[in-house]
Write a protein that holds these residues in place. Structure first.
Motif, PDB file in Angstrom:
ATOM      1  N   ASN A 101       2.512   4.822   5.581  1.00 26.55           N
ATOM      2  CA  ASN A 101       3.041   3.828   6.517  1.00 26.55           C
ATOM      3  C   ASN A 101       2.400   2.455   6.365  1.00 26.55           C
ATOM      4  OD1 ASN A 101       4.769   5.742   7.837  1.00 26.55           O
ATOM      5  ND2 ASN A 101       2.946   6.574   8.845  1.00 26.55           N
ATOM      6  N   SER A 102       1.623   2.261   5.288  1.00 30.80           N
ATOM      7  CA  SER A 102       0.886   1.013   5.147  1.00 30.80           C
ATOM      8  C   SER A 102       1.757  -0.116   4.591  1.00 30.80           C
ATOM      9  CB  SER A 102      -0.319   1.205   4.225  1.00 30.80           C
ATOM     10  OG  SER A 102      -0.932  -0.042   3.956  1.00 30.80           O
ATOM     11  N   ASN A 103       1.876  -1.182   5.384  1.00 30.14           N
ATOM     12  CA  ASN A 103       2.547  -2.391   4.914  1.00 30.14           C
ATOM     13  C   ASN A 103       1.541  -3.426   4.409  1.00 30.14           C
ATOM     14  OD1 ASN A 103       5.365  -1.793   5.386  1.00 30.14           O
ATOM     15  ND2 ASN A 103       4.862  -1.822   7.569  1.00 30.14           N
ATOM     16  N   ASP A 104       0.296  -2.987   4.220  1.00 32.10           N
ATOM     17  CA  ASP A 104      -0.715  -3.896   3.681  1.00 32.10           C
ATOM     18  C   ASP A 104      -0.285  -4.369   2.294  1.00 32.10           C
ATOM     19  OD1 ASP A 104      -2.210  -3.481   5.927  1.00 32.10           O
ATOM     20  OD2 ASP A 104      -3.684  -2.162   4.980  1.00 32.10           O
ATOM     21  N   SER A 136      -1.404   4.163   2.150  1.00 29.24           N
ATOM     22  CA  SER A 136      -0.958   5.336   2.902  1.00 29.24           C
ATOM     23  C   SER A 136       0.550   5.240   3.116  1.00 29.24           C
ATOM     24  CB  SER A 136      -1.678   5.412   4.255  1.00 29.24           C
ATOM     25  OG  SER A 136      -1.367   4.281   5.048  1.00 29.24           O
ATOM     26  N   HIS A 165      -8.024   3.485   0.037  1.00 23.74           N
ATOM     27  CA  HIS A 165      -8.473   2.443   0.959  1.00 23.74           C
ATOM     28  C   HIS A 165      -9.299   1.431   0.188  1.00 23.74           C
ATOM     29  CE1 HIS A 165     -12.459   4.331   0.680  1.00 23.74           C
ATOM     30  NE2 HIS A 165     -11.816   5.472   0.777  1.00 23.74           N
ATOM     31  N   GLY A 173      -4.002   9.667   3.315  1.00 22.13           N
ATOM     32  CA  GLY A 173      -3.525   8.553   2.511  1.00 22.13           C
ATOM     33  C   GLY A 173      -4.127   8.579   1.113  1.00 22.13           C
ATOM     34  N   GLY A 184       0.807  -1.215   0.000  1.00 23.09           N
ATOM     35  CA  GLY A 184       0.000   0.000   0.000  1.00 23.09           C
ATOM     36  C   GLY A 184       0.835   1.258   0.000  1.00 23.09           C
ATOM     37  N   LYS A 185       1.935   1.257   0.761  1.00 22.53           N
ATOM     38  CA  LYS A 185       2.761   2.458   0.856  1.00 22.53           C
ATOM     39  C   LYS A 185       3.483   2.753  -0.453  1.00 22.53           C
ATOM     40  CE  LYS A 185       6.628   0.033   3.136  1.00 22.53           C
ATOM     41  NZ  LYS A 185       7.382  -0.050   4.418  1.00 22.53           N
ATOM     42  N   SER A 245      -7.727  -3.063   2.935  1.00 19.91           N
ATOM     43  CA  SER A 245      -6.378  -2.514   2.798  1.00 19.91           C
ATOM     44  C   SER A 245      -6.336  -0.993   2.817  1.00 19.91           C
ATOM     45  CB  SER A 245      -5.746  -3.017   1.503  1.00 19.91           C
ATOM     46  OG  SER A 245      -5.653  -4.421   1.509  1.00 19.91           O
ATOM     47  N   SER A 246      -5.172  -0.482   3.215  1.00 20.96           N
ATOM     48  CA  SER A 246      -4.920   0.960   3.232  1.00 20.96           C
ATOM     49  C   SER A 246      -3.775   1.297   2.285  1.00 20.96           C
ATOM     50  CB  SER A 246      -4.549   1.402   4.658  1.00 20.96           C
ATOM     51  OG  SER A 246      -4.072   2.734   4.671  1.00 20.96           O
TER      52      SER A 246
END
Length: 365
Positions: free
Chosen positions: A316-319, A314, A301, A298, A275-276, A311-312
């Motif tokens: 900081n997203s590790n999704d 953004s 989403h 972000g 995601g990031k 999921s995000s």
């Protein structure tokens, strides 16, 4: 061929547990019960063992549950005055489960009562988002419903310039028009209260439509969606009201449009993407301009049965985003006290396909 929600969820818990339990209280806007059973009511229990899928509802909802329940879902009625807890305990006893995963959004009072009434040999353990995980990657039928939601959204967008009168309608009145059109065009309802933000209000990403009139000249930002066959759409556009958009607005719009394109391009992949990483691709476009630091949320989403799920996208997203997820790409620039711009579309991750047919070019109304 679509894998059934029941099979997807069972696959996620069966190696570590003997059964899985959900309790959706009245006040919680969570759509797990609908996803698994087809039941559209506001409260109920779902208990899944290795060979059984039980939907437990009170007498108010029994007829509705029987009508909507999917194949392989057994509907159990709790008669008026009887205990729902007792019915759930009965399911557990019959399953002979010893270790049960319980979704962690259950109320504390129910958790304590359940634990107090189970024998010591049966353990309940909180789990987070098993069904939500199963909901991330959409089936063909789910994407078909979401295309339907987006078609209605696009139709509303096409009608809006003819429906509103700058300087006459208020933001709130325009929001009501959007809700009314959604119903007329076949939606169940809007997927969230429409955002209609004129002038400097557009610099607030989640402005609540109020009684200010739509400006005769200046910025007007829209963010709205509908629910159709249970599934949501989410869509944003920003327009200029009146002639000759200001130079700074044009420059900001160009940057947001380029960031949107970069985000969509990064949403096209074969295996997975973080995601990031998708967020970064869009954010660096804006940060390379005079508007650095003004993209304050972000990039996007997940969307599905709820307008924000899964999921995000953004910083900081590790999704890990998988092909078949439906996510939003919604970069923005917000200049406090002046104006804001957001362009948002739902995208099928992996394919990088935008669901909306609406133009993203700068529109002057």
């Amino acid at each position: 061929m679509d894998v059934s929600p029941l099979s997807k969820v069972r696959k996620l818990w069966h190696e570590n547990y003997d059964a899985y339990l959900i309790y959706k209280p009245e006040y919680l806007e969570r759509r797990d019960l609908f996803y698994l059973t087809g039941f559209p009511g506001t409260t109920g229990f779902f208990f899944q063992a290795k060979r059984r899928n039980c939907l437990v509802v009170d007498s108010r909802y029994h007829g509705t549950a029987k009508f909507h329940a999917k194949a392989r879902v057994e509907v159990l009625e709790v008669a008026h005055g009887e205990s729902s807890l007792r019915a759930v305990l009965g399911c557990i006893k019959e399953s002979r489960a010893k270790r049960i995963a319980v979704e962690d959004y259950v109320p504390v009072q129910f958790w304590n009562s359940l634990q107090a009434n189970l024998p010591p040999k049966i353990r309940i353990e909180p789990v987070h988002g098993i069904t939500l995980e199963a909901r991330k990657v959409k089936s063909f039928s789910e994407i078909k419903a979401m295309r339907g939601a987006q078609r209605i959204t696009d139709a509303i967008w096409e009608k809006l310039p003819k429906l509103i009168s700058p300087g006459m309608h208020t933001e709130y009145e325009v929001a009501l028009l959007i809700e009314d059109e959604a119903r007329k065009l076949g939606a169940e309802r809007v997927s969230f209260p429409p955002i209609v933000a004129g002038g400097k209000h557009s610099a607030r990403p989640h402005h609540m439509a109020g009684n200010d009139r739509i400006p005769k000249r200046g910025v007007l930002l829209f963010d709205f969606g509908v629910r159709y066959r249970g599934y949501c759409s989410d869509f944003s556009r920003t327009v200029w009201i009146g002639k000759n958009p200001e130079k700074k607005f044009r420059a900001a719009y160009k940057a947001v449009l380029a960031a949107h394109a970069a985000g969509v391009t990064m949403s096209k992949f074969t295996r997975t993407s973080l995601g990031k990483n998708i967020d970064t691709a869009a954010r660096k476009i804006i940060d390379a301009t005079e508007f650095k630091g003004t993209f304050v949320h972000g990039l996007g989403h997940g969307v599905g049965l709820e307008v924000h799920e899964g999921s995000s996208l953004s910083p900081n997203s590790n999704d890990r985003i998988h092909p078949g997820e439906v996510v939003t790409v919604e970069p923005g620039i917000y200049l406090s006290g002046k104006f804001g711009i957001r362009i948002e579309d739902m995208v099928i991750a992996g394919k990088g396909e935008i669901l909306s047919r609406a133009s993203r070019k700068l529109a002057v109304w």
